[in-house]
Design a protein around this motif. Sequence first.
Motif, PDB file in Angstrom:
ATOM      1  N   MET A   1     -26.384 -47.423  44.720  1.00  0.00           N
ATOM      2  CA  MET A   1     -27.499 -47.286  45.672  1.00  0.00           C
ATOM      3  C   MET A   1     -28.820 -47.595  44.969  1.00  0.00           C
ATOM      4  O   MET A   1     -28.949 -47.456  43.771  1.00  0.00           O
ATOM      5  N   THR A   2     -29.801 -47.957  45.758  1.00  0.00           N
ATOM      6  CA  THR A   2     -31.072 -48.367  45.177  1.00  0.00           C
ATOM      7  C   THR A   2     -32.234 -47.671  45.881  1.00  0.00           C
ATOM      8  O   THR A   2     -32.150 -47.386  47.070  1.00  0.00           O
ATOM      9  N   SER A   3     -33.331 -47.430  45.116  1.00  0.00           N
ATOM     10  CA  SER A   3     -34.498 -46.825  45.755  1.00  0.00           C
ATOM     11  C   SER A   3     -35.626 -47.843  45.878  1.00  0.00           C
ATOM     12  O   SER A   3     -36.769 -47.487  46.099  1.00  0.00           O
ATOM     13  N   ARG A   4     -35.280 -49.108  45.675  1.00  0.00           N
ATOM     14  CA  ARG A   4     -36.325 -50.126  45.796  1.00  0.00           C
ATOM     15  C   ARG A   4     -36.781 -50.222  47.253  1.00  0.00           C
ATOM     16  O   ARG A   4     -36.000 -49.942  48.172  1.00  0.00           O
ATOM     17  N   LYS A   5     -38.033 -50.649  47.418  1.00  0.00           N
ATOM     18  CA  LYS A   5     -38.580 -50.735  48.770  1.00  0.00           C
ATOM     19  C   LYS A   5     -38.067 -52.014  49.452  1.00  0.00           C
ATOM     20  O   LYS A   5     -38.262 -53.114  48.917  1.00  0.00           O
ATOM     21  N   PRO A   6     -37.454 -51.904  50.635  1.00  0.00           N
ATOM     22  CA  PRO A   6     -36.994 -53.121  51.320  1.00  0.00           C
ATOM     23  C   PRO A   6     -38.186 -54.018  51.667  1.00  0.00           C
ATOM     24  O   PRO A   6     -39.225 -53.521  52.108  1.00  0.00           O
ATOM     25  N   ALA A   7     -38.039 -55.303  51.441  1.00  0.00           N
ATOM     26  CA  ALA A   7     -39.157 -56.227  51.697  1.00  0.00           C
ATOM     27  C   ALA A   7     -38.638 -57.629  51.961  1.00  0.00           C
ATOM     28  O   ALA A   7     -37.484 -57.951  51.662  1.00  0.00           O
ATOM     29  N   VAL A   8     -39.538 -58.432  52.534  1.00  0.00           N
ATOM     30  CA  VAL A   8     -39.256 -59.853  52.764  1.00  0.00           C
ATOM     31  C   VAL A   8     -40.143 -60.647  51.819  1.00  0.00           C
ATOM     32  O   VAL A   8     -41.366 -60.447  51.812  1.00  0.00           O
ATOM     33  N   LEU A   9     -39.548 -61.522  51.024  1.00  0.00           N
ATOM     34  CA  LEU A   9     -40.342 -62.338  50.093  1.00  0.00           C
ATOM     35  C   LEU A   9     -40.654 -63.687  50.742  1.00  0.00           C
ATOM     36  O   LEU A   9     -39.760 -64.345  51.276  1.00  0.00           O
ATOM     37  N   VAL A  10     -41.940 -64.074  50.696  1.00  0.00           N
ATOM     38  CA  VAL A  10     -42.341 -65.392  51.200  1.00  0.00           C
ATOM     39  C   VAL A  10     -42.967 -66.159  50.039  1.00  0.00           C
ATOM     40  O   VAL A  10     -44.015 -65.762  49.522  1.00  0.00           O
ATOM     41  N   THR A  11     -42.322 -67.251  49.611  1.00  0.00           N
ATOM     42  CA  THR A  11     -42.919 -68.079  48.554  1.00  0.00           C
ATOM     43  C   THR A  11     -43.759 -69.176  49.220  1.00  0.00           C
ATOM     44  O   THR A  11     -43.497 -69.551  50.365  1.00  0.00           O
ATOM     45  N   GLY A  12     -44.766 -69.670  48.517  1.00  0.00           N
ATOM     46  CA  GLY A  12     -45.658 -70.676  49.107  1.00  0.00           C
ATOM     47  C   GLY A  12     -46.420 -70.095  50.278  1.00  0.00           C
ATOM     48  O   GLY A  12     -46.699 -70.778  51.271  1.00  0.00           O
TER      49      GLY A  12
ATOM     50  N   VAL B   1     -44.088 -57.420  53.732  1.00  0.00           N
ATOM     51  CA  VAL B   1     -44.084 -58.795  53.229  1.00  0.00           C
ATOM     52  C   VAL B   1     -44.632 -58.833  51.801  1.00  0.00           C
ATOM     53  O   VAL B   1     -45.712 -58.309  51.526  1.00  0.00           O
ATOM     54  N   VAL B   2     -43.871 -59.459  50.910  1.00  0.00           N
ATOM     55  CA  VAL B   2     -44.358 -59.737  49.558  1.00  0.00           C
ATOM     56  C   VAL B   2     -44.669 -61.234  49.522  1.00  0.00           C
ATOM     57  O   VAL B   2     -43.774 -62.066  49.711  1.00  0.00           O
ATOM     58  N   ALA B   3     -45.951 -61.573  49.345  1.00  0.00           N
ATOM     59  CA  ALA B   3     -46.368 -62.975  49.390  1.00  0.00           C
ATOM     60  C   ALA B   3     -46.573 -63.497  47.981  1.00  0.00           C
ATOM     61  O   ALA B   3     -47.251 -62.874  47.164  1.00  0.00           O
ATOM     62  N   LEU B   4     -45.979 -64.660  47.715  1.00  0.00           N
ATOM     63  CA  LEU B   4     -46.081 -65.274  46.388  1.00  0.00           C
ATOM     64  C   LEU B   4     -46.643 -66.681  46.542  1.00  0.00           C
ATOM     65  O   LEU B   4     -46.241 -67.430  47.436  1.00  0.00           O
ATOM     66  N   ASP B   5     -47.586 -67.027  45.668  1.00  0.00           N
ATOM     67  CA  ASP B   5     -48.119 -68.388  45.677  1.00  0.00           C
ATOM     68  C   ASP B   5     -48.689 -68.688  44.288  1.00  0.00           C
ATOM     69  O   ASP B   5     -49.045 -67.770  43.557  1.00  0.00           O
ATOM     70  N   VAL B   6     -48.806 -69.974  43.960  1.00  0.00           N
ATOM     71  CA  VAL B   6     -49.429 -70.324  42.668  1.00  0.00           C
ATOM     72  C   VAL B   6     -50.930 -70.088  42.694  1.00  0.00           C
ATOM     73  O   VAL B   6     -51.565 -69.992  41.645  1.00  0.00           O
TER      74      VAL B   6
ATOM     75  N   GLU C   1     -38.688 -54.415  41.566  1.00  0.00           N
ATOM     76  CA  GLU C   1     -39.578 -53.540  42.339  1.00  0.00           C
ATOM     77  C   GLU C   1     -39.168 -53.459  43.818  1.00  0.00           C
ATOM     78  O   GLU C   1     -39.277 -52.406  44.438  1.00  0.00           O
ATOM     79  N   PHE C   2     -38.695 -54.588  44.367  1.00  0.00           N
ATOM     80  CA  PHE C   2     -38.409 -54.631  45.811  1.00  0.00           C
ATOM     81  C   PHE C   2     -36.936 -54.975  46.064  1.00  0.00           C
ATOM     82  O   PHE C   2     -36.338 -55.729  45.308  1.00  0.00           O
ATOM     83  N   GLU C   3     -36.431 -54.447  47.169  1.00  0.00           N
ATOM     84  CA  GLU C   3     -35.087 -54.828  47.627  1.00  0.00           C
ATOM     85  C   GLU C   3     -35.289 -55.937  48.663  1.00  0.00           C
ATOM     86  O   GLU C   3     -35.660 -55.662  49.811  1.00  0.00           O
ATOM     87  N   PHE C   4     -35.099 -57.174  48.244  1.00  0.00           N
ATOM     88  CA  PHE C   4     -35.352 -58.277  49.172  1.00  0.00           C
ATOM     89  C   PHE C   4     -34.213 -58.392  50.180  1.00  0.00           C
ATOM     90  O   PHE C   4     -33.090 -58.727  49.827  1.00  0.00           O
TER      91      PHE C   4
END
Length: 341
Positions: free
Chosen positions: A1-12, A32-37, A68-71
């Motif tokens: 089991m995991t205690s990571r926070k459920p999240a949706v990763l969006v790259t770009g 939402v976890v947002a990732l960009d350069v 950190e996150f449960e994607f």
Amino acid sequence: MTSRKPAVLVTGANGEIGHSLVRRLAADGANVVALDVREIDAACRTHCTATQVGDINDLAMLQRLGVEFEFTSIFHLAALLSTRGEFQPELAHRVNVEGTLNLMRVAVESAANSGYAVTFMFPSSIAVYGIADTKTRASAPPVSEEQYLAPQTMYGCNKLYGEHLGRYTMHHYRRLAAEQHPTIDFRSIRFPGLISADTVPSGGTSDYAPEMLHAAAKGEPYACFVRENMRLPFMAMPDAVDALLQLAEAPKANLSTHVYNIGAFAPSAAEFATLVREFFPKANISFKPDLLRQAIVESWPADVDDTRARRDWGFKPLYDLRRTFSEYLIPGVRRRYGMTS
Ligand code: AKB
């Protein structure tokens, strides 16, 4: 089991699809976890649980996010588009292929931890098609998912291989390992050229249509780099984002394939210019074809067959060409450029 926070990763996340998608996911209640350069735009940041500036080729950074996150799902939008990729093919390969492989690895690790497959949404493109000559293109019916898969750009090659990587990771990943874990639920859409009222794309070869519109709204002249009779499938951004969300939510049992064509309208460049002029009568549009970029567009189909998307998950675009202009693009660009009438 995991205690990571459920999240949706969006790259770009800063890109043209990212902007609208992040807003929609957050409105639907996702973390939402947002990732960009580049630094995440302020407008986008307000909708995010977390933001990360970084490169998808930085595996350690991606793995830290995965700790950190449960994607639950990943929308992998980051890519170098077709024109930019022809100037820097090795860089395009690094970002579009190796970056995608990194994301799939993080998704697989996340799936092994959480015990369920991570939904992996991959925007592919009509650039995966490569039609050898104009005669064949003119006589080809709307192209289905299996036809003409001989891309002529690095970006097209990268997207086609990305689809294969997704299929491999979903069905065969480490098939000889003693222990088997859930991996990814890979779903991909081959997008046509996209047109947004809010963002001007950069680095693509279907960019002539949005560039024409935004130049007219700003009162700037525009020299279109393809011939007037050049026909290509396009779609309004809200339909593209709806399609991604719809496919992500579709029951797996309904999906007969992992990759789907979608289309909405397929105007010639001249027909698109006529509509721009109708709404911006002072638009100064000329046609000065760049034969090299024109050849790239010519290798893409004039229209696509999206029967499977309509049948399997109910794809049905809201916007035809005229409605795209009158109800979405024109009000949007007027707002964007502060026009009063
Ligand atoms: C590009 O022009 O590279 C993109 C695409 C068609 O995928 N817009």
